[in-house]
Motif scaffolding. Structure first.
Motif, mmCIF file in Angstrom:
data_model
loop_
_atom_site.group_PDB
_atom_site.id
_atom_site.type_symbol
_atom_site.label_atom_id
_atom_site.label_comp_id
_atom_site.label_asym_id
_atom_site.label_seq_id
_atom_site.Cartn_x
_atom_site.Cartn_y
_atom_site.Cartn_z
ATOM 1 N N ALA A 1 -2.260 4.027 0.808
ATOM 2 C CA ALA A 1 -3.360 4.784 0.222
ATOM 3 C C ALA A 1 -4.690 4.122 0.546
ATOM 4 O O ALA A 1 -5.660 4.797 0.912
ATOM 5 N N THR B 1 -5.601 4.710 4.275
ATOM 6 C CA THR B 1 -5.998 6.095 4.531
ATOM 7 C C THR B 1 -7.393 6.373 3.995
ATOM 8 O O THR B 1 -8.239 6.951 4.688
ATOM 9 N N LEU B 2 -7.653 5.955 2.776
ATOM 10 C CA LEU B 2 -8.965 6.197 2.170
ATOM 11 C C LEU B 2 -10.064 5.423 2.885
ATOM 12 O O LEU B 2 -11.178 5.924 3.050
ATOM 13 N N GLU C 1 -13.319 7.190 4.589
ATOM 14 C CA GLU C 1 -14.683 6.751 4.275
ATOM 15 C C GLU C 1 -15.420 6.301 5.530
ATOM 16 O O GLU C 1 -16.606 6.572 5.694
#
Length: 43
Positions: free
Chosen positions: A9, A12-13, A17
């Protein structure tokens, strides 16, 4: 998004961004395309 592991997670984030920052012009592209800039940062 339904992530099962925190590290996936976070990665991916962070990528999402980074892509947003490149698109907004917050990271210098030095004449390259947004994809090339992202690929250089991700490598």
């Amino acid at each position: 998004m339904g992530f099962k592991a925190f590290h996936s997670a976070a990665a991916t984030l962070a990528g999402i961004e980074t892509a947003h920052m490149i698109r907004k012009g917050q990271i210098a592209a030095n004449g390259s395309t947004a994809f090339q800039t992202f690929a250089e940062l991700a490598a």
